[in-house]
Scaffold this active site. Structure first.
Site, PDB file in Angstrom:
ATOM      1  N   ASP A 113       0.839  -1.202   0.000  1.00  0.00           N
ATOM      2  CA  ASP A 113       0.000   0.000   0.000  1.00  0.00           C
ATOM      3  C   ASP A 113       0.871   1.247   0.000  1.00  0.00           C
ATOM      4  O   ASP A 113       2.000   1.226   0.492  1.00  0.00           O
ATOM      5  CB  ASP A 113      -0.857   0.065   1.275  1.00  0.00           C
ATOM      6  CG  ASP A 113      -1.801  -1.111   1.402  1.00  0.00           C
ATOM      7  OD1 ASP A 113      -2.105  -1.738   0.378  1.00  0.00           O
ATOM      8  OD2 ASP A 113      -2.210  -1.387   2.546  1.00  0.00           O
TER       9      ASP A 113
HETATM   10  N1  URA Z   1      -1.221  -5.915   3.964  1.00  0.00           N
HETATM   11  C1  URA Z   1      -1.695  -4.653   3.939  1.00  0.00           C
HETATM   12  O1  URA Z   1      -2.729  -4.370   4.524  1.00  0.00           O
HETATM   13  N2  URA Z   1      -1.000  -3.726   3.255  1.00  0.00           N
HETATM   14  C2  URA Z   1       0.156  -3.981   2.612  1.00  0.00           C
HETATM   15  O2  URA Z   1       0.746  -3.073   2.019  1.00  0.00           O
HETATM   16  C3  URA Z   1       0.633  -5.289   2.644  1.00  0.00           C
HETATM   17  C4  URA Z   1      -0.077  -6.250   3.331  1.00  0.00           C
END
Ligand code: URA
Length: 246
Positions: A113
């Site tokens: 993310d």
């Molecule tokens: N899980 C999440 O919620 N975000 C990420 O970036 C990776 C795994």
């Protein structure tokens, strides 16, 4: 014995983002491309793509970029997106500009993310990418999560149960391992790569992830000396570590 692949010089360098094939022909004629110290005047010459080419082939006095079929790690900073075309800062902007013109293109191995930091792998090798993300391989991913509220103590059993169903999904999550690292801090190892998985897991446990950092993919950990935004090429040992049980 495996046959060493070969390529025309102009095609190789054009695909590595140096210039157009036509411009490579001019560079070659001008003696600006050297193999083992001698100018390669013919851009149509075929060369063997052996790993030592990266030191033997020199363009404008600089050793060659990585040959096709390589992989990188990036310490992904907060606030950059794993996308090629969204607005704002993109992970691909952190690569040398010439690498952004390569064909095959360098892609992220899965995504983090925008507001997740840590170990992100990239490669131009589609087979390697699929080997790492294939659900059948269960390559573990290790995250450190900082939480809005204290852990209740029930999360470990919930995440390990193999029955936790995330909102909007029809298949339970595979068991994941939780290690408590503080009152509001945990290390979570997951074996899948579902959308916003870690944030949604803690949401399902009634908590909220305030900060998320990926520490490792398989047995490959983010090196402590790799600064946010910095990249490093993966070695053969790093690649082995990804698939070795940590
Ligand atoms: N899980 C999440 O919620 N975000 C990420 O970036 C990776 C795994």
């Amino acid at each position: 014995m495996t046959k060493v692949p070969t390529s025309r010089l102009d095609k190789l360098l054009a695909n590595m983002g140096y210039a157009s094939r036509r411009e490579i022909q001019f560079l070659a004629k001008a003696g600006r491309i050297r193999l083992d110290g001698a100018p390669m005047k013919g851009a149509d010459e075929r060369i063997a793509l052996t790993p030592d080419l990266e030191t033997r082939l020199v363009v404008d006095g600089e050793a060659l970029d990585p040959l096709p079929g390589f992989a990188l790690m990036l310490n992904k900073p907060l606030g950059v997106t794993c996308s090629r075309k969204e607005a704002g800062a993109l992970v691909y902007d952190l690569l040398p500009s010439r690498w952004r013109r390569r064909e095959p293109a360098i892609s992220t191995v899965g995504r983090l993310d925008k507001e997740t930091s840590g170990l992100l792998l990239l490669t131009d090798d589609g087979a390697l990418l699929h080997r790492i993300i294939a659900p059948s391989r269960h390559v573990p991913k290790v995250y450190r999560a900082h939480l809005a509220r204290p852990l209740s103590g029930d999360e470990g059993a919930l995440f390990a149960s193999g029955t936790l169903m995330l909102d909007g999904e029809d298949k339970p999550l595979a068991p994941a391992e939780l290690e408590v690292a503080g009152e509001r801090e945990a290390r979570l190892t997951v074996h899948e790569g579902r959308y916003h998985q870690v944030r949604r897991m803690f949401a399902a446990a009634g908590n909220h992830v305030e900060a998320l950092h990926r520490e490792a993919v398989g047995g490959l950990a983010l090196p402590p000396d790799l600064e946010p935004g910095a990249i490093r090429r993966l070695t053969a040992a790093d690649l082995d570590a990804i698939f070795a049980a940590p």
